[in-house]
Design a protein around this motif. Structure first.
Motif, PDB file in Angstrom:
ATOM      1  N   VAL A  57      -0.564  -4.783   1.195  1.00 15.87           N
ATOM      2  CA  VAL A  57       0.654  -3.972   1.264  1.00 15.87           C
ATOM      3  C   VAL A  57       1.647  -4.565   2.257  1.00 15.87           C
ATOM      4  CG1 VAL A  57       1.580  -1.714   1.926  1.00 15.87           C
ATOM      5  CG2 VAL A  57      -0.480  -1.854   0.524  1.00 15.87           C
ATOM      6  N   VAL A  58       1.152  -4.949   3.436  1.00 16.79           N
ATOM      7  CA  VAL A  58       2.032  -5.504   4.457  1.00 16.79           C
ATOM      8  C   VAL A  58       2.613  -6.850   4.001  1.00 16.79           C
ATOM      9  CG1 VAL A  58       2.118  -6.414   6.803  1.00 16.79           C
ATOM     10  CG2 VAL A  58       0.904  -4.289   6.341  1.00 16.79           C
ATOM     11  N   LEU A 103       4.032   1.830   5.533  1.00 16.09           N
ATOM     12  CA  LEU A 103       2.835   2.339   4.848  1.00 16.09           C
ATOM     13  C   LEU A 103       1.609   1.523   5.222  1.00 16.09           C
ATOM     14  CD1 LEU A 103       1.455   4.096   2.683  1.00 16.09           C
ATOM     15  CD2 LEU A 103       2.236   2.442   0.972  1.00 16.09           C
ATOM     16  N   GLY A 104       1.736   0.207   5.202  1.00 12.66           N
ATOM     17  CA  GLY A 104       0.580  -0.631   5.500  1.00 12.66           C
ATOM     18  C   GLY A 104       0.035  -0.424   6.891  1.00 12.66           C
ATOM     19  N   VAL A 105       0.912  -0.218   7.854  1.00 13.98           N
ATOM     20  CA  VAL A 105       0.467  -0.035   9.238  1.00 13.98           C
ATOM     21  C   VAL A 105      -0.040   1.376   9.476  1.00 13.98           C
ATOM     22  CG1 VAL A 105       1.211  -0.049  11.650  1.00 13.98           C
ATOM     23  CG2 VAL A 105       1.992  -1.844  10.099  1.00 13.98           C
ATOM     24  N   ALA A 106       0.691   2.380   8.974  1.00 16.41           N
ATOM     25  CA  ALA A 106       0.370   3.769   9.309  1.00 16.41           C
ATOM     26  C   ALA A 106      -0.765   4.347   8.479  1.00 16.41           C
ATOM     27  CB  ALA A 106       1.612   4.635   9.155  1.00 16.41           C
ATOM     28  N   ALA A 107      -1.002   3.813   7.284  1.00 19.00           N
ATOM     29  CA  ALA A 107      -2.045   4.370   6.420  1.00 19.00           C
ATOM     30  C   ALA A 107      -3.372   3.637   6.567  1.00 19.00           C
ATOM     31  CB  ALA A 107      -1.584   4.332   4.960  1.00 19.00           C
ATOM     32  N   ALA A 108      -3.498   2.772   7.579  1.00 16.90           N
ATOM     33  CA  ALA A 108      -4.782   2.097   7.796  1.00 16.90           C
ATOM     34  C   ALA A 108      -5.818   3.090   8.290  1.00 16.90           C
ATOM     35  CB  ALA A 108      -4.602   0.970   8.814  1.00 16.90           C
TER      36      ALA A 108
END
Length: 338
Positions: A57-58, A103-108
């Motif tokens: 995602v990132v 999204l990639g950082v916060a949904a890990a």
């Protein structure tokens, strides 16, 4: 806490994306941004990305961020203008890039350890958004042609021009009205006179007017003169115009119709309004394009358009009639990009 910060970041990204698209007044842009923010917030609140999914995602966010930067560079440093297609595309690409990184950082599943991937992606996405905002505030739109309308009248004191199809609020309209013989042409309320040019020998005169479409101003416009005569009118519409000027005119009898050169500014669209006594064709030399040519009652009127970004913007314009021509006049109008 991390998810709350992500929600705030998503809103900030969406706002910057709308600015990058130069769509502050567009409800559609704001609705699309709201949908993307809600979708991102829902994903942040419900998803738990594995490290592998997070990297994907990132990385996608970083790729789109690079795409936004590339679009901004093309518009700012290569073309020097924006279009109705490239502007929203830049905002959309930059916005989705930023939201994917959020999204990639916060949904890990757990707070990620800073790595070159997600740190670099965040920087790239931010640069893409900033580049979009810079382009929005410094790069003008390319003037866009809408449409034209023409009309004639015999032994009349008025002529009524309908608004061209597709005109929207904010579009700039420029009208040309030719009258046979000496006399003055007056425009309706809201239409600003640009220039009136007599043909040699009092054979006729041609007047130019302009207005900006806003509500009722796009309704049919009636132009009048004092004594009955032949009248020929035409009106064109253009969008993304910041200013309209009529810097030059030329007139003569017979021979080649030669216009006053336009200022050497490649970001402008230049209009050449021609009126002449006689029935003829006027082939348009490159790079000019013909918007209208109308023969009526031994008069010819025409509009030729020089596109923006022409490599020789100040080149003289000469039109060779297909048949002998009498008195003529040609007026130069410049549309400056907003």
């Amino acid at each position: 806490m991390r998810k709350t910060v992500a929600m705030i970041a998503a809103v900030v990204v969406a706002v910057l994306a709308v600015v990058s698209a130069r769509a502050l007044a567009s409800p559609i842009a704001w609705a699309a941004a709201a949908v993307l923010v809600v979708a991102t917030a829902a994903a942040v609140a419900t998803l738990s990305l594995t490290p592998a999914a997070q990297r994907v995602v990132v990385a996608l966010g970083a790729i789109l961020g690079l795409g936004a930067i590339a679009l901004a560079v093309v518009e700012f440093g290569v073309r020097g203008y924006r279009t109705s297609t490239s502007a929203p595309l830049l905002g959309l690409v930059a916005g989705i890039a930023g939201l994917l990184v959020v999204l990639g950082v916060a949904a890990a599943r757990s707070a990620p350890t800073p790595t070159a991937l997600w740190t670099g992606a965040a920087v790239i996405a931010a640069l893409g958004l900033v580049a979009g905002v810079v382009v929005t505030t410094t790069v003008p739109y390319l003037p866009l042609s809408r449409n034209v309308t023409r009309v004639t009248a015999t032994n009349a004191t008025t002529v009524t021009l309908d608004a061209p199809d597709g005109v929207t609020d904010g579009d700039v309209l420029v009208a040309q009205v030719y009258r046979a013989g000496a006399g003055e042409v007056r425009g309706p309320q809201g239409w600003v006179p640009l220039r009136t040019t007599p043909l040699p020998g009092a054979a006729g005169s041609v007047a130019l007017f302009t207005t900006t479409a806003a509500g009722d101003s796009v309704a049919p416009a009636t132009f009048s003169t004092d004594t009955p005569t032949s009248l020929v009118g035409g009106v064109g519409a253009w969008s993304h115009i910041g200013a309209v000027t009529a810097p030059g005119e030329a007139s003569g009898t017979g021979g080649v119709v030669t216009a006053t050169p336009a200022p050497a500014d490649p970001a402008t669209k230049v209009l050449y309004f021609v009126s002449a006594v006689g029935i003829m064709d006027l082939p348009a030399p490159a790079p000019l394009g013909e918007s209208w040519l109308m023969n009526f009652d031994d008069e010819t009127t025409a509009l030729f358009v020089r596109p923006a970004l022409d490599p020789e913007p100040a080149a003289p314009v000469s039109l060779t009639p297909s048949a002998p021509v009498g008195p003529w006049a040609v007026q130069t109008v410049v549309l400056q990009a907003e």
